[in-house]
Write a protein that holds these residues in place. Structure first.
Motif, PDB file in Angstrom:
ATOM      1  N   ARG A  12      -9.660  11.174 -11.592  1.00 48.89           N
ATOM      2  CA  ARG A  12     -10.500  11.737 -10.522  1.00 48.89           C
ATOM      3  C   ARG A  12      -9.797  11.643  -9.172  1.00 48.89           C
ATOM      4  O   ARG A  12      -9.852  12.572  -8.360  1.00 48.89           O
ATOM      5  CB  ARG A  12     -11.847  11.022 -10.481  1.00 48.89           C
ATOM      6  CG  ARG A  12     -12.800  11.400 -11.606  1.00 48.89           C
ATOM      7  CD  ARG A  12     -14.216  10.952 -11.281  1.00 48.89           C
ATOM      8  NE  ARG A  12     -14.289   9.500 -11.125  1.00 48.89           N
ATOM      9  CZ  ARG A  12     -14.545   8.668 -12.124  1.00 48.89           C
ATOM     10  NH1 ARG A  12     -14.733   9.142 -13.342  1.00 48.89           N
ATOM     11  NH2 ARG A  12     -14.615   7.364 -11.915  1.00 48.89           N
ATOM     12  N   ARG A  13      -9.142  10.510  -8.917  1.00 48.99           N
ATOM     13  CA  ARG A  13      -8.483  10.329  -7.628  1.00 48.99           C
ATOM     14  C   ARG A  13      -7.312  11.295  -7.484  1.00 48.99           C
ATOM     15  O   ARG A  13      -7.138  11.937  -6.450  1.00 48.99           O
ATOM     16  CB  ARG A  13      -7.976   8.889  -7.492  1.00 48.99           C
ATOM     17  CG  ARG A  13      -7.336   8.574  -6.148  1.00 48.99           C
ATOM     18  CD  ARG A  13      -6.917   7.127  -6.073  1.00 48.99           C
ATOM     19  NE  ARG A  13      -5.883   6.831  -7.054  1.00 48.99           N
ATOM     20  CZ  ARG A  13      -4.587   7.094  -6.881  1.00 48.99           C
ATOM     21  NH1 ARG A  13      -4.185   7.671  -5.762  1.00 48.99           N
ATOM     22  NH2 ARG A  13      -3.708   6.792  -7.796  1.00 48.99           N
ATOM     23  N   VAL A  14      -6.502  11.425  -8.552  1.00 47.64           N
ATOM     24  CA  VAL A  14      -5.368  12.342  -8.503  1.00 47.64           C
ATOM     25  C   VAL A  14      -5.849  13.789  -8.376  1.00 47.64           C
ATOM     26  O   VAL A  14      -5.302  14.580  -7.601  1.00 47.64           O
ATOM     27  CB  VAL A  14      -4.487  12.167  -9.749  1.00 47.64           C
ATOM     28  CG1 VAL A  14      -3.413  13.242  -9.804  1.00 47.64           C
ATOM     29  CG2 VAL A  14      -3.845  10.786  -9.756  1.00 47.64           C
ATOM     30  N   GLY A  15      -6.909  14.127  -9.144  1.00 52.43           N
ATOM     31  CA  GLY A  15      -7.452  15.479  -9.060  1.00 52.43           C
ATOM     32  C   GLY A  15      -7.986  15.796  -7.675  1.00 52.43           C
ATOM     33  O   GLY A  15      -7.761  16.888  -7.141  1.00 52.43           O
ATOM     34  N   ALA A  19      -6.513  18.619  -5.128  1.00 56.23           N
ATOM     35  CA  ALA A  19      -7.386  19.652  -4.565  1.00 56.23           C
ATOM     36  C   ALA A  19      -7.295  19.675  -3.042  1.00 56.23           C
ATOM     37  O   ALA A  19      -7.268  20.741  -2.411  1.00 56.23           O
ATOM     38  CB  ALA A  19      -8.831  19.404  -5.013  1.00 56.23           C
ATOM     39  N   SER A  20      -7.236  18.496  -2.438  1.00 53.84           N
ATOM     40  CA  SER A  20      -7.107  18.413  -0.982  1.00 53.84           C
ATOM     41  C   SER A  20      -5.786  19.002  -0.504  1.00 53.84           C
ATOM     42  O   SER A  20      -5.736  19.753   0.480  1.00 53.84           O
ATOM     43  CB  SER A  20      -7.228  16.951  -0.541  1.00 53.84           C
ATOM     44  OG  SER A  20      -7.008  16.818   0.840  1.00 53.84           O
ATOM     45  N   LEU A  21      -4.706  18.692  -1.214  1.00 49.73           N
ATOM     46  CA  LEU A  21      -3.404  19.227  -0.831  1.00 49.73           C
ATOM     47  C   LEU A  21      -3.351  20.750  -1.030  1.00 49.73           C
ATOM     48  O   LEU A  21      -2.773  21.467  -0.202  1.00 49.73           O
ATOM     49  CB  LEU A  21      -2.309  18.556  -1.662  1.00 49.73           C
ATOM     50  CG  LEU A  21      -2.072  17.073  -1.390  1.00 49.73           C
ATOM     51  CD1 LEU A  21      -1.028  16.513  -2.343  1.00 49.73           C
ATOM     52  CD2 LEU A  21      -1.634  16.842   0.048  1.00 49.73           C
ATOM     53  N   LEU A  25      -2.645  23.530   1.861  1.00 43.74           N
ATOM     54  CA  LEU A  25      -1.617  24.559   1.732  1.00 43.74           C
ATOM     55  C   LEU A  25      -2.208  25.951   1.921  1.00 43.74           C
ATOM     56  O   LEU A  25      -1.602  26.802   2.594  1.00 43.74           O
ATOM     57  CB  LEU A  25      -0.955  24.438   0.359  1.00 43.74           C
ATOM     58  CG  LEU A  25       0.182  25.415   0.064  1.00 43.74           C
ATOM     59  CD1 LEU A  25       1.310  25.247   1.064  1.00 43.74           C
ATOM     60  CD2 LEU A  25       0.702  25.217  -1.353  1.00 43.74           C
ATOM     61  N   LEU A  26      -3.392  26.188   1.362  1.00 45.11           N
ATOM     62  CA  LEU A  26      -4.030  27.499   1.504  1.00 45.11           C
ATOM     63  C   LEU A  26      -4.377  27.786   2.957  1.00 45.11           C
ATOM     64  O   LEU A  26      -4.212  28.916   3.444  1.00 45.11           O
ATOM     65  CB  LEU A  26      -5.290  27.555   0.635  1.00 45.11           C
ATOM     66  CG  LEU A  26      -6.038  28.889   0.621  1.00 45.11           C
ATOM     67  CD1 LEU A  26      -5.143  29.989   0.077  1.00 45.11           C
ATOM     68  CD2 LEU A  26      -7.314  28.785  -0.212  1.00 45.11           C
ATOM     69  N   ILE A  27      -4.846  26.774   3.684  1.00 43.49           N
ATOM     70  CA  ILE A  27      -5.159  26.946   5.113  1.00 43.49           C
ATOM     71  C   ILE A  27      -3.895  27.285   5.896  1.00 43.49           C
ATOM     72  O   ILE A  27      -3.885  28.174   6.753  1.00 43.49           O
ATOM     73  CB  ILE A  27      -5.831  25.676   5.669  1.00 43.49           C
ATOM     74  CG1 ILE A  27      -7.227  25.509   5.060  1.00 43.49           C
ATOM     75  CG2 ILE A  27      -5.924  25.741   7.192  1.00 43.49           C
ATOM     76  CD1 ILE A  27      -7.890  24.197   5.411  1.00 43.49           C
ATOM     77  N   ALA A  28      -2.798  26.582   5.586  1.00 42.82           N
ATOM     78  CA  ALA A  28      -1.534  26.851   6.277  1.00 42.82           C
ATOM     79  C   ALA A  28      -1.042  28.271   5.998  1.00 42.82           C
ATOM     80  O   ALA A  28      -0.593  28.975   6.910  1.00 42.82           O
ATOM     81  CB  ALA A  28      -0.481  25.837   5.856  1.00 42.82           C
ATOM     82  N   LEU A  29      -1.153  28.705   4.748  1.00 45.38           N
ATOM     83  CA  LEU A  29      -0.733  30.058   4.395  1.00 45.38           C
ATOM     84  C   LEU A  29      -1.595  31.099   5.105  1.00 45.38           C
ATOM     85  O   LEU A  29      -1.085  32.120   5.590  1.00 45.38           O
ATOM     86  CB  LEU A  29      -0.815  30.253   2.884  1.00 45.38           C
ATOM     87  CG  LEU A  29       0.071  29.366   2.011  1.00 45.38           C
ATOM     88  CD1 LEU A  29      -0.103  29.727   0.543  1.00 45.38           C
ATOM     89  CD2 LEU A  29       1.520  29.487   2.416  1.00 45.38           C
ATOM     90  N   SER A  30      -2.887  30.838   5.173  1.00 44.71           N
ATOM     91  CA  SER A  30      -3.793  31.788   5.824  1.00 44.71           C
ATOM     92  C   SER A  30      -3.518  31.877   7.323  1.00 44.71           C
ATOM     93  O   SER A  30      -3.518  32.967   7.905  1.00 44.71           O
ATOM     94  CB  SER A  30      -5.248  31.368   5.587  1.00 44.71           C
ATOM     95  OG  SER A  30      -5.531  31.309   4.201  1.00 44.71           O
ATOM     96  N   LEU A 298       2.299  14.345  -1.384  1.00 41.72           N
ATOM     97  CA  LEU A 298       2.066  13.980  -2.783  1.00 41.72           C
ATOM     98  C   LEU A 298       3.039  12.885  -3.212  1.00 41.72           C
ATOM     99  O   LEU A 298       2.657  11.946  -3.940  1.00 41.72           O
ATOM    100  CB  LEU A 298       2.215  15.210  -3.663  1.00 41.72           C
ATOM    101  CG  LEU A 298       1.954  15.021  -5.165  1.00 41.72           C
ATOM    102  CD1 LEU A 298       0.527  14.535  -5.401  1.00 41.72           C
ATOM    103  CD2 LEU A 298       2.207  16.322  -5.913  1.00 41.72           C
ATOM    104  N   LEU A 299       4.283  12.965  -2.757  1.00 42.79           N
ATOM    105  CA  LEU A 299       5.272  11.937  -3.072  1.00 42.79           C
ATOM    106  C   LEU A 299       4.857  10.582  -2.516  1.00 42.79           C
ATOM    107  O   LEU A 299       5.010   9.547  -3.178  1.00 42.79           O
ATOM    108  CB  LEU A 299       6.636  12.349  -2.517  1.00 42.79           C
ATOM    109  CG  LEU A 299       7.779  11.337  -2.687  1.00 42.79           C
ATOM    110  CD1 LEU A 299       8.054  11.098  -4.170  1.00 42.79           C
ATOM    111  CD2 LEU A 299       9.031  11.826  -1.978  1.00 42.79           C
TER     112      LEU A 299
END
Length: 312
Positions: A12-15, A19-21, A25-30, A298-299
Motif C-alpha cells: 500500500r505504501r509503495v503503491g 501514485a503520488s509520483l 509527473l502528469l502535472i509537470a507535463l501538463s 523514488l530512488l
C-alpha cells in the motif's frame, strides 16, 4: 492467498508513493504543455513577421497547431508515453536525440559540482557540529548562509572576472579540457555545498546528543571514531536524501551556470529553445527534467527502505 499484514502495508505504501509520483509527473507535463502554448505563435519566429497569412496557416496545419487543444494535448501525452518527444522547430532534429547529445555535458558538470559540494560541505558541517558554539561553528554557519544567499549568476560572473580576466589562469567559457570545467563546477557547487553543510551540522548535532555517544565516550573510544563511525553513520540518511534531490535540481536547472560559461548542456539548449519559442523542444526538456526528478525521488524512498529499518 492472504497477504501478510507487513507485506500488505508495504504494498500500500509503495503503491501510494508511485501514485503520488505519477500525479506529480502528469502535472509537470501538463504545465509544460500549457506554458508552451502560451509562449506565442512559433510561426512568427520561423517565417518572420512579414509572412503572408496563407503561409502561416499552412505551417500551422503542418505542425498540428490548428487542431483543438484537447487533441494536441492527447497527442502530446501519447508521444511522451511512446518516447517520441517531437521535433525541434529551430534545429529540425529529433528532440530526443538533441537531449541525448547535450546530456553528457550537463552530467559532467553536475557530477563535478556535486563532488565539490560533498568534499567541502560534509567536513564543514561536521566541523561546525563538533565545535558547536565556537568561532569555528560561527564561521562555518556564516559561509553556509552566504553560499545559499549569493546569486549563482553573479558569483559565476565574479569568478570569470577574477580568474579568467584579471589573473588569466582559467578559460572564461566553452568546454573541451579539464580547465574549462573548473569555474562552472565551482559555481555549480556553491548552493548545494551550503545546503549540505547546514544539514550535516543539524544532523550531526542531533546524533552527537544521543545517549549511545555518551556510552561510547565512557568506554574510551577515540573521538574521531565516535564522530565518523558512530554519529556520522546515523546522520547519513538526511544527507544522502538532500544529495540525491540536489542532484536532480542541478540536472534540470543548470541554466544560469551554463549560460554564464557558454557550456553546451541542457540548460543552454533550453535557453535557446525559449528564445526561439521552440515549444516542442522546451516541452521535451521539461519532460526529461520532471522524469529525472520523479525517478530520483523514488530512488530516495527505496534507499530509505533499505537503509532505515524503521521505514520498513
Amino acid at each position: 492467498m492472504e497477504v501478510p499484514p507487513m507485506k500488505a502495508s508495504t504494498v500500500r505504501r509503495v503503491g501510494g508513493r508511485l501514485a503520488s509520483l505519477f500525479a506529480s509527473l502528469l502535472i509537470a507535463l501538463s504545465l509544460a504543455f500549457v506554458l508552451g502554448r502560451l509562449s506565442g505563435d512559433p510561426t512568427t519566429t520561423i517565417l518572420g513577421p512579414m509572412a503572408p497569412p496563407e503561409q502561416r496557416a499552412a505551417l500551422r496545419h503542418e505542425l498540428g497547431l490548428d487542431l483543438p487543444l484537447v487533441v494536441q494535448y492527447l497527442d502530446y501525452l501519447k508521444g511522451v508515453l511512446t518516447g517520441d518527444l517531437g521535433q525541434s522547430l529551430q534545429f529540425y532534429q529529433s528532440n530526443t536525440s538533441m537531449i541525448a547529445d547535450r546530456l553528457p555535458y550537463t552530467l559532467q558538470l553536475v557530477a563535478a559540482g556535486m563532488s565539490l559540494a560533498l568534499l567541502v560541505g560534509v567536513p564543514l558541517g561536521v566541523l561546525a557540529a563538533t565545535r558547536e558554539g565556537t568561532r569555528w561553528d560561527r564561521a562555518a554557519s556564516t559561509l553556509a548562509l552566504l553560499g545559499q544567499s549569493v546569486p549563482v549568476f553573479w558569483f559565476g560572473m565574479m569568478l570569470v572576472v577574477l580568474f579568467a580576466v584579471k589573473l588569466g589562469w582559467l578559460p572564461a567559457g566553452q568546454s573541451g579540457t579539464p580547465k574549462h570545467l573548473v569555474l562552472p563546477a565551482l559555481t555549480m557547487s556553491v548552493y548545494p555545498m551550503a545546503h549540505i553543510a547546514r544539514l550535516t551540522r543539524a544532523s550531526m548535532s542531533e546524533a552527537l546528543a544521543e545517549p549511545y555517544i555518551d556510552s561510547a565516550r565512557a568506554r574510551g573510544i577515540a573521538g574521531w571514531r565516535i564522530v565518523w563511525r558512530h554519529a556520522f553513520k546515523n546522520a547519513m540518511m538526511p544527507i544522502l536524501t538532500i544529495v540525491v534531490l540536489q542532484t536532480g535540481i542541478l540536472l534540470s536547472g543548470a541554466v544560469a551556470v551554463e549560460y554564464v560559461y557558454s557550456w553546451p548542456g541542457l540548460g543552454q539548449l533550453a535557453l535557446q529553445a525559449i528564445q526561439f519559442r521552440d515549444f516542442p523542444l522546451v516541452q521535451a526538456i521539461v519532460v526529461f527534467g520532471a522524469l529525472v526528478f520523479v525517478l530520483l525521488n523514488l530512488l530516495v524512498d527505496l534507499v530509505h527502505s533499505i537503509v532505515d529499518p524503521r521505514v520498513r
